[in-house]
Design a protein around this motif. Structure first.
Motif, PDB file in Angstrom:
ATOM      1  N   SER A  36      -4.656   6.843  -2.229  1.00  0.00           N
ATOM      2  CA  SER A  36      -5.987   7.425  -2.058  1.00  0.00           C
ATOM      3  C   SER A  36      -5.944   8.884  -1.600  1.00  0.00           C
ATOM      4  O   SER A  36      -6.973   9.457  -1.284  1.00  0.00           O
ATOM      5  N   SER A  50      -2.833   1.398  -4.590  1.00  0.00           N
ATOM      6  CA  SER A  50      -3.951   1.810  -3.726  1.00  0.00           C
ATOM      7  C   SER A  50      -3.802   3.212  -3.151  1.00  0.00           C
ATOM      8  O   SER A  50      -4.326   3.494  -2.079  1.00  0.00           O
ATOM      9  N   GLU A  63      -8.354  -4.439  -1.978  1.00  0.00           N
ATOM     10  CA  GLU A  63      -7.300  -3.724  -2.693  1.00  0.00           C
ATOM     11  C   GLU A  63      -6.445  -4.666  -3.520  1.00  0.00           C
ATOM     12  O   GLU A  63      -5.815  -4.255  -4.494  1.00  0.00           O
ATOM     13  N   ASP A  70      -7.181  -3.586  -7.275  1.00  0.00           N
ATOM     14  CA  ASP A  70      -6.005  -2.863  -7.761  1.00  0.00           C
ATOM     15  C   ASP A  70      -5.037  -3.762  -8.520  1.00  0.00           C
ATOM     16  O   ASP A  70      -4.373  -3.308  -9.456  1.00  0.00           O
ATOM     17  N   HIS A 116       0.844  -1.198   0.000  1.00  0.00           N
ATOM     18  CA  HIS A 116       0.000   0.000   0.000  1.00  0.00           C
ATOM     19  C   HIS A 116       0.878   1.245   0.000  1.00  0.00           C
ATOM     20  O   HIS A 116       1.768   1.395   0.831  1.00  0.00           O
TER      21      HIS A 116
END
Length: 374
Positions: A246, A244, A286, A290, A191
């Motif tokens: 954001s 991921s 995710e 993703d 992430h």
């Protein structure tokens, strides 16, 4: 009871996870929980929730946590460890506060906590500790005497975590056409987080240049590359990349993004790639969106053969690792000398998160750390 099966002083284990929606009607309320305090309007949450709606509004994370819960209970029973295992989430049912209340009312006073996040970072560690502190404060406000909670140490370099991922890479490589397999690049994904959060992850002495977050992921990637080479005789080229994202566009986040990296590999003439989601314990949303959806579509557009390796999930080796981490911490709390199991260059992590570790932008109380009042 022998020390090998003695969990004292702990009388329960809590599996603490992120949570996820289990139907279309849950998506927006779940995202409202995740983003609480940020002032994000409902219409924007509906837009963000499209990833979930593609999968019927169901995140796989809760079902995967049920599988892990069952694996832990089975492993404990098989090895004569008489310790109940509970489950609570930060953002969806079963909620952490509700689970801790049930545990308290059942008489549990000293609880070990396993989070479904293996690495040091604010969102992957400190925020869970803040949620624990909030839940304990809520119990106290209800007139209950809160139990003591101790978070088990980071397990990113435990053999029971690394081994299943290395096997997953070998399986993914076998799925590639033999003509491109040996030259396949390994894209280790995790992430993305703001660079400022990465730089302050882990103990203060190691802050800067990605902090513990980046160092720990690089160490795991190197371990897997070495394990694959030992099995196949091939040193695959590799890189740590991110997914991921954001956050707001003007805030620097860790890069490169996995899709950008796939384009780079294609431009460089790479014959194939394996995406290795080392930052994730299980195949939650995710990973499914993703990587399995967005990144896989990008690879198809490029004509780049790609596979995605498995996460650890409820692998029995991971359940064994959790049991051993629990017993290691229990022995330490009893004052016994313990041999800590860890692979790689970084060694075993700390039991108590140090003061200044993974700080929040706005300081908040956090349980189970060196800065937690006793």
């Amino acid at each position: 009871m022998s020390d090998e099966r003695d969990p004292s002083p702990y009388d329960a284990l809590l599996l603490l996870s992120f949570g996820g929606p289990e139907g279309p009607d849950d998506v927006v309320p779940f995202l409202a929980n995740v983003t609480r305090g940020r002032g994000i309007p409902e219409e924007r949450l509906k837009e963000v929730g499209q990833h979930y709606f593609l999968f019927g509004g169901v995140s796989p994370i809760n079902e995967q946590n049920r599988a892990l819960l069952a694996a832990l209970r089975a492993d404990f029973a098989e090895h004569g460890l008489d310790l109940p295992v509970f489950w609570g989430n930060r953002n969806w049912a079963p909620y952490l506060t509700d689970t801790l209340r049930d545990m308290t009312l059942a008489g549990h006073r000293r609880i070990a906590v396993l989070t479904t996040s293996a690495y040091a970072s604010y969102s992957g560690c400190r925020q869970y500790r803040e949620n624990l502190a909030d839940a304990l404060a809520a119990l106290a406000a209800e007139g209950l005497e809160p139990p003591r909670v101790d978070k088990l140490r980071h397990y990113f370099n435990d053999p029971g975590f690394v081994g299943p991922m290395a096997d997953g890479v070998l399986t993914a490589l076998e799925e590639l056409d033999p003509r491109v397999r040996d030259g396949a690049h390994l894209a280790f994904t995790t992430h993305s987080i703001p660079t400022a959060a990465a730089d302050t992850s882990g103990p203060v002495a190691g802050h800067g240049d990605g902090g513990a977050y980046v160092r720990q992921h690089l160490d795991v990637a190197r371990l897997i590359v070495d394990a694959v080479r030992e099995e196949t005789g091939i040193e695959h080229p590799w890189r740590l990349v991110y997914q991921s994202r954001s956050g707001a566009p003007h805030i620097p986040w860790l890069e490169p993004d996995i899709c950008d990296h796939l384009e780079e590999l294609h431009d460089q003439g790479a014959p194939a790639a394996v995406m290795v989601p080392i930052g994730f314990v299980s195949d939650h949303m995710e990973v499914l969106y993703d990587l399995d959806t967005e990144a896989t579509a990008k690879a198809a557009e490029l004509g780049l053969p790609v596979r995605r390796s498995a996460t650890v999930g409820a692998d029995p080796r991971f359940a064994t690792a959790v049991r051993e981490l629990l017993l290691e911490r229990a022995a330490t709390e009893r004052g016994s000398a313990v041999e800590r199991c860890a692979l790689g260059a970084l060694g075993a992590s700390y039991d108590l998160c140090p003061v200044g570790c993974c700080p929040a932008r706005t300081p908040r109380p956090a349980a189970a750390g060196a800065d937690t009042p006793l």
